[in-house]
Write a protein that holds these residues in place. Structure first.
Motif, PDB file in Angstrom:
ATOM      1  N   LEU A  93      11.324  -1.955   2.568  1.00  0.00           N
ATOM      2  CA  LEU A  93      10.223  -1.439   1.746  1.00  0.00           C
ATOM      3  C   LEU A  93      10.742  -0.757   0.490  1.00  0.00           C
ATOM      4  CD1 LEU A  93       7.728   0.177   4.281  1.00  0.00           C
ATOM      5  CD2 LEU A  93       7.754  -2.144   3.375  1.00  0.00           C
ATOM      6  N   MET A  94      10.120  -1.073  -0.638  1.00  0.00           N
ATOM      7  CA  MET A  94      10.277  -0.324  -1.887  1.00  0.00           C
ATOM      8  C   MET A  94       8.914   0.247  -2.219  1.00  0.00           C
ATOM      9  SD  MET A  94      11.661  -1.493  -5.649  1.00  0.00           S
ATOM     10  CE  MET A  94      13.394  -1.219  -5.256  1.00  0.00           C
ATOM     11  N   VAL A  95       8.810   1.573  -2.245  1.00  0.00           N
ATOM     12  CA  VAL A  95       7.518   2.240  -2.326  1.00  0.00           C
ATOM     13  C   VAL A  95       7.403   2.995  -3.649  1.00  0.00           C
ATOM     14  CG1 VAL A  95       6.031   3.985  -1.256  1.00  0.00           C
ATOM     15  CG2 VAL A  95       7.354   2.413   0.179  1.00  0.00           C
ATOM     16  N   GLY A  96       6.234   2.913  -4.259  1.00  0.00           N
ATOM     17  CA  GLY A  96       6.009   3.533  -5.546  1.00  0.00           C
ATOM     18  C   GLY A  96       5.808   5.034  -5.469  1.00  0.00           C
TER      19      GLY A  96
ATOM     20  N   VAL B 247       9.701  -5.615   0.304  1.00  0.00           N
ATOM     21  CA  VAL B 247       8.267  -5.551   0.027  1.00  0.00           C
ATOM     22  C   VAL B 247       8.008  -4.419  -0.955  1.00  0.00           C
ATOM     23  CG1 VAL B 247       5.970  -5.247   1.016  1.00  0.00           C
ATOM     24  CG2 VAL B 247       7.772  -6.376   2.359  1.00  0.00           C
ATOM     25  N   LEU B 248       7.375  -4.722  -2.073  1.00  0.00           N
ATOM     26  CA  LEU B 248       7.010  -3.695  -3.046  1.00  0.00           C
ATOM     27  C   LEU B 248       5.555  -3.308  -2.875  1.00  0.00           C
ATOM     28  CD1 LEU B 248       7.465  -2.001  -5.647  1.00  0.00           C
ATOM     29  CD2 LEU B 248       6.842  -4.052  -6.955  1.00  0.00           C
ATOM     30  N   THR B 249       5.297  -2.015  -2.728  1.00  0.00           N
ATOM     31  CA  THR B 249       3.944  -1.493  -2.795  1.00  0.00           C
ATOM     32  C   THR B 249       3.973  -0.268  -3.686  1.00  0.00           C
ATOM     33  OG1 THR B 249       2.084  -0.475  -1.608  1.00  0.00           O
ATOM     34  CG2 THR B 249       4.283  -0.201  -0.629  1.00  0.00           C
TER      35      THR B 249
ATOM     36  N   ASP C  98       3.812  -6.381  -6.436  1.00  0.00           N
ATOM     37  CA  ASP C  98       3.077  -5.349  -5.702  1.00  0.00           C
ATOM     38  C   ASP C  98       2.126  -5.963  -4.672  1.00  0.00           C
ATOM     39  OD1 ASP C  98       1.881  -2.832  -5.012  1.00  0.00           O
ATOM     40  OD2 ASP C  98       0.179  -3.431  -6.275  1.00  0.00           O
ATOM     41  N   LEU C  99       2.275  -5.523  -3.419  1.00  0.00           N
ATOM     42  CA  LEU C  99       1.374  -5.955  -2.350  1.00  0.00           C
ATOM     43  C   LEU C  99       0.514  -4.791  -1.858  1.00  0.00           C
ATOM     44  CD1 LEU C  99       3.665  -8.335  -0.232  1.00  0.00           C
ATOM     45  CD2 LEU C  99       1.882  -8.948  -1.901  1.00  0.00           C
ATOM     46  N   GLY C 100       0.474  -3.716  -2.647  1.00  0.00           N
ATOM     47  CA  GLY C 100      -0.328  -2.561  -2.278  1.00  0.00           C
ATOM     48  C   GLY C 100      -1.690  -2.579  -2.942  1.00  0.00           C
TER      49      GLY C 100
END
Length: 399
Positions: free
Chosen positions: A78-81, A351-353, A324-326
């Motif tokens: 996960l890569m989270v904003g 996964v980027l959100t 972005d999948l968020g």
């Protein structure tokens, strides 16, 4: 109990020990550039020998993956904003979910020293060093501005000018990012926007994010950008595979972004092939639909596109991350946790959100699916390996 020793940084170096794992550490626009020619995708070849086959090489970071718990492996995917002006707000999530990376979202004119301190604080909460990413393309898409981060011309303008200017601009920008602790720039844009469409292409052309309207010319620019950035210490991510240049809707705001032209022999894939050949550490998968490549799923959830085309046909072995999948509307019909599962199942790694609240549901879904399905568990291990290899390439760890 797994031994964990905190890692620390001094200047550009980073060190960590994890269960015996050693870790170290504008926008004026000119006419689009034009070049002729389009190369075919690279072909795979196999050699035949009468000698017994040698044992396969073991990837350098494979042992490190094996020393991580399932929860830690899932978190690495996960890569989270987090807001670029307030990145420390993600510190608890970094610890709780073992995040693989953070994305600095928004726009800021903060001094480099302040941002460097915030990134160091985030890294101080991570058991495994984080990939720290942002969008620093130039033009309308430039996260950091101000005295320490001068304005960067748009890709369209840079693509119309000399390659030396493009190279030097990218190199200078990457050096500035590396000095504050940013290890990944979500660039370059490898999408080609047809001359007849131009600003009618909402995600790319409308903001002059493309280097040009000819895939051969875009490919040459991508070949320039990748080594210029990575040579200055910041990994590149080619985006948005297999191309957003022909769609007439934005995946961030619409579910109707469709490219009905793209095929496995599409000339518009040439810039991505060029970036792969140039050694780009990563490729970002778009969330648009490509019916002639996969009539069933958007690219981010498509095994024929992520694995069949990018991995198998193009032979790409680096990091594959999602757009972005968020918050993106293109993925809204799928439950949050299943977005991560579907991307990883398709062959994706990171996964980027942009939404911090997605970290919990996404890690939980990845863990649950891995426990229920041995094949998916193996896919999680493979994805975590690609993330760790990217970290090693960024100089964050040494396996």
């Amino acid at each position: 109990m797994r031994q964990r020793v905190r890692w620390w940084s001094a200047g550009a170096g980073v060190a960590i020990v994890l269960a015996g794992l050693a870790v170290r550490s504008a926008t004026d626009d000119g006419p689009p550039s034009t070049a002729a020619g389009a190369s075919a995708p690279p072909s795979m070849s196999a050699s035949v020998s009468s000698s017994p086959p040698s044992p396969p090489a073991v990837p350098a970071c494979a042992g490190a993956v094996g020393r991580l718990s399932l929860g830690e492996r899932a978190g690495q995917l996960l890569m989270v904003g987090t807001p670029v002006d307030r990145p420390r707000g993600l510190r608890a999530a970094v610890r709780r979910h073992h995040l693989g990376g953070v994305f600095l979202a928004g726009r800021s004119k903060r001094p480099a020293a302040a941002l460097r301190a915030d990134i160091a604080a985030l890294q101080g909460d991570a058991a495994m060093p984080l990939l720290v990413a942002l969008d620093q393309e130039g033009g309308s898409v430039q996260t950091l501005k101000g005295p320490d981060f001068p304005l960067i011309p748009s890709a369209r303008r840079l693509g119309a000018g000399p390659k030396a200017v493009l190279r030097d601009t990218v190199r200078d920008n990457a050096g500035r990012l590396a000095r504050v602790g940013v290890s990944v720039n979500l660039a370059p844009v490898a999408d080609t926007v047809p001359a007849g469409l131009g600003e009618g292409n909402p995600p790319i052309g409308a903001f002059h994010r493309e280097y040009g309207s000819d895939p051969g010319g875009v490919a040459e620019d991508v070949r320039t950008v990748v080594p210029a950035s990575q040579g200055a210490g910041v990994l590149t991510i080619l985006k948005h595979f297999p191309g957003l240049g022909r769609v007439r809707a934005n995946t961030d705001t619409s579910t109707r972004a469709v490219d009905r032209t793209a095929t496995v022999g599409d000339a518009y894939l040439e810039p991505f092939v060029a970036g792969i050949d140039a050694g780009s550490a990563g490729v970002m998968i778009s969330s648009a639909s490509y019916p002639r490549l996969d009539p069933e799923a958007i690219a981010a959830f498509s095994r024929p596109i992520v694995t069949g085309l990018l991995r198998d046909r193009f032979g790409y072995t680096g990091l594959i991350m999602s757009d972005d999948l968020g918050a993106a509307q293109a993925a809204r019909a799928v439950p949050v946790g299943q977005r991560a599962v579907r991307f990883v199942r398709a062959g994706g790694d990171l996964v980027l959100t942009i939404r911090p609240q997605d970290a919990g549901p996404m890690t939980a879904a990845l863990i649950a699916q891995a426990r229920a399905n041995p094949a998916f568990a193996a896919r999680v291990d493979d994805a975590a390996l690609h993330v760790l290899e990217a970290k090693q390439r960024a100089g964050l760890i040494r396996c």
